[in-house]
Design a protein around this motif. Structure first.
Motif, PDB file in Angstrom:
ATOM      1  N   TRP A   1       0.861  -1.186   0.000  1.00  0.00           N
ATOM      2  CA  TRP A   1       0.000   0.000   0.000  1.00  0.00           C
ATOM      3  C   TRP A   1       0.893   1.230   0.000  1.00  0.00           C
ATOM      4  N   HIS A   2       0.805   2.067  -1.012  1.00  0.00           N
ATOM      5  CA  HIS A   2       1.678   3.222  -1.133  1.00  0.00           C
ATOM      6  C   HIS A   2       0.837   4.485  -1.295  1.00  0.00           C
ATOM      7  N   PRO A   3       0.306   5.011  -0.208  1.00  0.00           N
ATOM      8  CA  PRO A   3      -0.494   6.232  -0.317  1.00  0.00           C
ATOM      9  C   PRO A   3       0.382   7.431  -0.651  1.00  0.00           C
ATOM     10  N   ARG A   4      -0.194   8.408  -1.302  1.00  0.00           N
ATOM     11  CA  ARG A   4       0.526   9.645  -1.601  1.00  0.00           C
ATOM     12  C   ARG A   4       0.176  10.684  -0.539  1.00  0.00           C
ATOM     13  N   VAL A   5       1.175  11.050   0.247  1.00  0.00           N
ATOM     14  CA  VAL A   5       0.931  12.024   1.310  1.00  0.00           C
ATOM     15  C   VAL A   5       2.044  13.069   1.279  1.00  0.00           C
ATOM     16  N   PRO A   6       1.716  14.317   1.593  1.00  0.00           N
ATOM     17  CA  PRO A   6       2.763  15.342   1.673  1.00  0.00           C
ATOM     18  C   PRO A   6       3.651  15.088   2.885  1.00  0.00           C
ATOM     19  N   GLU A   7       4.939  15.300   2.735  1.00  0.00           N
ATOM     20  CA  GLU A   7       5.867  15.030   3.820  1.00  0.00           C
ATOM     21  C   GLU A   7       6.241  16.317   4.549  1.00  0.00           C
ATOM     22  N   LEU A   8       6.429  16.204   5.858  1.00  0.00           N
ATOM     23  CA  LEU A   8       6.861  17.323   6.688  1.00  0.00           C
ATOM     24  C   LEU A   8       8.378  17.278   6.843  1.00  0.00           C
ATOM     25  N   ASN A   9       8.957  18.396   7.197  1.00  0.00           N
ATOM     26  CA  ASN A   9      10.391  18.461   7.452  1.00  0.00           C
ATOM     27  C   ASN A   9      10.612  18.342   8.956  1.00  0.00           C
ATOM     28  N   LEU A  10      11.103  17.191   9.406  1.00  0.00           N
ATOM     29  CA  LEU A  10      11.283  16.966  10.838  1.00  0.00           C
ATOM     30  C   LEU A  10      12.352  17.868  11.427  1.00  0.00           C
ATOM     31  N   MET A  11      13.243  18.390  10.595  1.00  0.00           N
ATOM     32  CA  MET A  11      14.269  19.298  11.107  1.00  0.00           C
ATOM     33  C   MET A  11      13.649  20.584  11.635  1.00  0.00           C
ATOM     34  N   ASP A  12      12.432  20.880  11.193  1.00  0.00           N
ATOM     35  CA  ASP A  12      11.730  22.054  11.709  1.00  0.00           C
ATOM     36  C   ASP A  12      11.067  21.777  13.051  1.00  0.00           C
ATOM     37  N   LEU A  13      10.961  20.489  13.416  1.00  0.00           N
ATOM     38  CA  LEU A  13      10.254  20.120  14.645  1.00  0.00           C
ATOM     39  C   LEU A  13      11.193  19.742  15.784  1.00  0.00           C
ATOM     40  N   PHE A  14      12.359  19.148  15.455  1.00  0.00           N
ATOM     41  CA  PHE A  14      13.211  18.589  16.498  1.00  0.00           C
ATOM     42  C   PHE A  14      14.614  19.182  16.451  1.00  0.00           C
ATOM     43  N   PRO A  15      15.220  19.367  17.628  1.00  0.00           N
ATOM     44  CA  PRO A  15      16.609  19.838  17.666  1.00  0.00           C
ATOM     45  C   PRO A  15      17.546  18.788  17.085  1.00  0.00           C
TER      46      PRO A  15
ATOM     47  N   GLU B   1      20.210  17.328  18.049  1.00  0.00           N
ATOM     48  CA  GLU B   1      20.744  16.261  18.892  1.00  0.00           C
ATOM     49  C   GLU B   1      19.738  15.127  19.108  1.00  0.00           C
ATOM     50  N   VAL B   2      18.472  15.390  18.836  1.00  0.00           N
ATOM     51  CA  VAL B   2      17.426  14.386  19.052  1.00  0.00           C
ATOM     52  C   VAL B   2      17.118  13.599  17.782  1.00  0.00           C
ATOM     53  N   LEU B   3      17.126  14.264  16.645  1.00  0.00           N
ATOM     54  CA  LEU B   3      16.581  13.697  15.412  1.00  0.00           C
ATOM     55  C   LEU B   3      17.240  12.388  14.966  1.00  0.00           C
ATOM     56  N   PRO B   4      18.573  12.249  14.974  1.00  0.00           N
ATOM     57  CA  PRO B   4      19.161  10.978  14.508  1.00  0.00           C
ATOM     58  C   PRO B   4      18.668   9.766  15.307  1.00  0.00           C
ATOM     59  N   LEU B   5      18.635   9.877  16.630  1.00  0.00           N
ATOM     60  CA  LEU B   5      18.150   8.777  17.460  1.00  0.00           C
ATOM     61  C   LEU B   5      16.678   8.511  17.185  1.00  0.00           C
ATOM     62  N   LEU B   6      15.895   9.562  17.075  1.00  0.00           N
ATOM     63  CA  LEU B   6      14.457   9.409  16.861  1.00  0.00           C
ATOM     64  C   LEU B   6      14.166   8.658  15.571  1.00  0.00           C
ATOM     65  N   LEU B   7      14.883   9.004  14.505  1.00  0.00           N
ATOM     66  CA  LEU B   7      14.644   8.358  13.219  1.00  0.00           C
ATOM     67  C   LEU B   7      15.042   6.879  13.242  1.00  0.00           C
ATOM     68  N   ARG B   8      16.041   6.540  14.032  1.00  0.00           N
ATOM     69  CA  ARG B   8      16.441   5.131  14.135  1.00  0.00           C
ATOM     70  C   ARG B   8      15.425   4.330  14.950  1.00  0.00           C
ATOM     71  N   MET B   9      14.768   4.983  15.893  1.00  0.00           N
ATOM     72  CA  MET B   9      13.738   4.309  16.682  1.00  0.00           C
ATOM     73  C   MET B   9      12.429   4.212  15.913  1.00  0.00           C
ATOM     74  N   LEU B  10      12.171   5.185  15.038  1.00  0.00           N
ATOM     75  CA  LEU B  10      10.914   5.240  14.302  1.00  0.00           C
ATOM     76  C   LEU B  10      11.080   4.776  12.856  1.00  0.00           C
ATOM     77  N   SER B  11      11.912   3.780  12.655  1.00  0.00           N
ATOM     78  CA  SER B  11      11.999   3.182  11.325  1.00  0.00           C
ATOM     79  C   SER B  11      10.699   2.431  11.049  1.00  0.00           C
ATOM     80  N   ILE B  12      10.095   2.690   9.887  1.00  0.00           N
ATOM     81  CA  ILE B  12       8.823   2.042   9.569  1.00  0.00           C
ATOM     82  C   ILE B  12       8.995   0.533   9.447  1.00  0.00           C
ATOM     83  N   ASN B  13      10.121   0.097   8.925  1.00  0.00           N
ATOM     84  CA  ASN B  13      10.409  -1.333   8.859  1.00  0.00           C
ATOM     85  C   ASN B  13      10.937  -1.781  10.225  1.00  0.00           C
ATOM     86  N   PRO B  14      10.224  -2.658  10.932  1.00  0.00           N
ATOM     87  CA  PRO B  14      10.682  -3.057  12.276  1.00  0.00           C
ATOM     88  C   PRO B  14      12.042  -3.736  12.273  1.00  0.00           C
ATOM     89  N   ALA B  15      12.422  -4.327  11.149  1.00  0.00           N
ATOM     90  CA  ALA B  15      13.732  -4.986  11.078  1.00  0.00           C
ATOM     91  C   ALA B  15      14.871  -3.981  11.162  1.00  0.00           C
TER      92      ALA B  15
END
Length: 297
Positions: free
Chosen positions: A251-265, A267-281
């Motif tokens: 399922w590949h919906p078309r959705v507009p993407e946000l820029n997370l760099m505008d939301l998170f400092p 020092e937080v973003l790299p860790l957050l993205l590794r924890m929130l990988s859509i693929n659980p593997a």
């Protein structure tokens, strides 16, 4: 289990504050009423009331068995006692004066600063690493299940009613009810897509959501349905460019993407993205999170 040893002091929405007559400790006593019917729960006006009502006697008993089997840990709630009293099931655990949800949304603004966020996240990751090393998946991590003692600065994970051992296959979804009863905002994409996958990655996703909520002062993914939740996740994280894992539908919906760099400092973003990988593997483990530069500023 005998309730006579406990002297009840104060009533809360989900249970009672009590004094343990044998040890002198202040404890929290939660009652799971066997007689609550699913139909009554579905008719409840508040979603949280419905979620709590959906907790069955069997789930509470099973969760208590899992928690009792775990070795003690500084960041995991201690089970003082549990068992049937009449037709109902009771949990008795450590008492904490506030949960993380109350801390994040204290009146007067956002009070969880970055040093406190690091302290709380380290405690949560140590607790989750302890669970995973002993073959337990929590399955229901959210701010309401993180307890904080203001006086001692202790942080402990609670809410083990739906915890499972990873060696035990999950029940089929229509019976297990995970898709309907666990807070949608903290659920990993694979569980939103009706997958029976029940691995440790779902706890890491939930911790990533909690980290984001502490930073933003609000939940990051606030969907009002499973499909809407997926839409919001993809809007923040984008559609995966890699080959989709077999447990996710094509399922590949078309959705507009946000820029997370505008939301998170930064020092937080790299860790957050590794924890929130859509693929659980691809999600990192709790122990790997603890070695992230975020915890060594």
């Amino acid at each position: 289990m005998e309730l006579d040893r406990f002297i009840f002091n104060r009533v809360y929405k989900k249970g009672f504050e009590a004094l343990d007559g044998e040890t002198g400790d202040v404890v929290f006593v939660r009652r799971v009423v066997r007689s609550i019917l699913r139909q009554e729960a579905e008719e409840a006006e508040e979603a949280e009331e419905a979620e709590e009502a959906h907790l069955t006697h069997a789930e509470a008993s099973r969760g208590a068995t899992v928690l009792r089997s775990l070795p003690e840990h500084n960041n995991v709630i201690s089970l003082v006692a549990s068992g049937d009293v009449g037709p109902d099931f009771y949990w008795v655990v450590d008492f904490f004066d506030v949960d993380l949800c109350s801390l994040i949304y204290e009146p007067g603004g956002h009070h969880v600063n970055m040093p406190r966020i690091r302290f709380i996240m380290r405690a949560l990751l140590l607790g989750v690493d302890h669970l995973h090393r002993h073959g337990v998946v929590h399955r229901d991590l959210k701010p309401m299940h993180v307890f904080v003692n203001r006086a001692t600065a202790q942080v402990k994970i609670g809410g083990f009613e739906r915890a499972r051992r990873t060696a035990v296959p999950p029940a089929p979804l229509p019976e297990d009810g995970y898709s309907r009863r666990t807070s949608t905002w903290y659920r990993a994409p694979e569980t939103l897509m009706s997958s029976t996958f029940d691995g440790p990655g779902m706890d890491i996703w939930a911790l990533g959501c909690i980290l984001a909520e502490m930073v933003l002062g609000r939940a990051m993914f606030m969907g009002n349905s499973e499909l809407h939740q997926l839409y919001i996740i993809y809007r923040h994280l984008g559609i995966p460019k890699e080959e989709w894992p077999a447990l996710l539908p094509d399922w590949h919906p078309r959705v507009p993407e946000l820029n997370l760099m505008d939301l998170f400092p930064p020092e937080v973003l790299p860790l957050l993205l590794r924890m929130l990988s859509i693929n659980p593997a691809n999600r990192i483990s709790a122990r790997q999170c603890l070695h992230d530069p975020f915890f060594s500023p």
